[in-house]
Enzyme design. Sequence first.
Site, PDB file in Angstrom:
ATOM      1  N   ASP A   1     -23.550  15.604  23.993  1.00  0.00           N
ATOM      2  CA  ASP A   1     -23.367  16.870  24.703  1.00  0.00           C
ATOM      3  C   ASP A   1     -23.852  16.772  26.152  1.00  0.00           C
ATOM      4  OD1 ASP A   1     -23.887  19.637  25.650  1.00  0.00           O
ATOM      5  OD2 ASP A   1     -23.345  20.181  23.602  1.00  0.00           O
TER       6      ASP A   1
ATOM      7  N   HIS B   1     -29.905  19.423  19.060  1.00  0.00           N
ATOM      8  CA  HIS B   1     -29.994  20.597  19.946  1.00  0.00           C
ATOM      9  C   HIS B   1     -29.252  21.770  19.342  1.00  0.00           C
ATOM     10  CE1 HIS B   1     -25.809  20.480  21.656  1.00  0.00           C
ATOM     11  NE2 HIS B   1     -25.870  19.283  21.129  1.00  0.00           N
TER      12      HIS B   1
ATOM     13  N   CYS C   1     -25.050  22.844  18.963  1.00  0.00           N
ATOM     14  CA  CYS C   1     -24.396  21.526  18.898  1.00  0.00           C
ATOM     15  C   CYS C   1     -22.974  21.685  18.358  1.00  0.00           C
ATOM     16  CB  CYS C   1     -25.195  20.587  18.013  1.00  0.00           C
ATOM     17  SG  CYS C   1     -24.482  18.927  17.921  1.00  0.00           S
TER      18      CYS C   1
HETATM   19 CO    CO Z   1     -24.429  18.232  20.105  1.00  0.00          CO
END
Ligand code: CO
Length: 209
Positions: free
Chosen positions: A43, A97, A100
Amino acid sequence: MDFKKIFTNNEEWVQEKLSLDPDYFNKLSKSQNPEILYIGCSDSRVTAEDLMGAKPGEIFIHRNIANMVISIDLNVMSVINYAIYHLNVKHIIICGHYECGGVRAALQSKDLGILNPWLRNIRDVYRIHKQELSLIADENSKFKRLVELNVQEQCVNLIKTASVQKAHKSRGLLVHGWVFDIYSGKIIDLNLDFTKILESIMEIYRIDE
Ligand code: CO
């Protein structure tokens, strides 16, 4: 991010480093000696160095969709092997996180083609923890909890690995499970008890020399 500006930005970065230390890149080229292996999500919002305040040379990094440790993924397993045997890292961090996209996709039944087998590993995490997750009525809370449980299970996957078990025994290598709280920017340590996890799975996953 303006693509055309990348090389200009890079030039500015080089000049900034050199102004602080004219020998900076000469030193950087010599070797790396990171004590930490960080496995995080690809990400774009979840950087590794930035959020930890780390400099080049300090952290060995691997990122993939939803910070997975899959035993037949030659990529992540090579990174782990190199970090343990050649860089002698002292800590391995799995950092997930909230929000996500990989975990969110695993919560939906949509056919995502080549991503299906990857996301199935997250669905397996859901299955293992179905009892706890089914008690959470609020969808966002369930999503957040699955992010945390996914980190936990990826830590377990690390501990299943022979190289991790050996390095833990011989030189005290530690595994840490973290979640980057994207709402506040803070890192949350899930405080997973390495020894407890190790003991609970060793009967099945112990790999002796
Ligand atoms: Co992620």
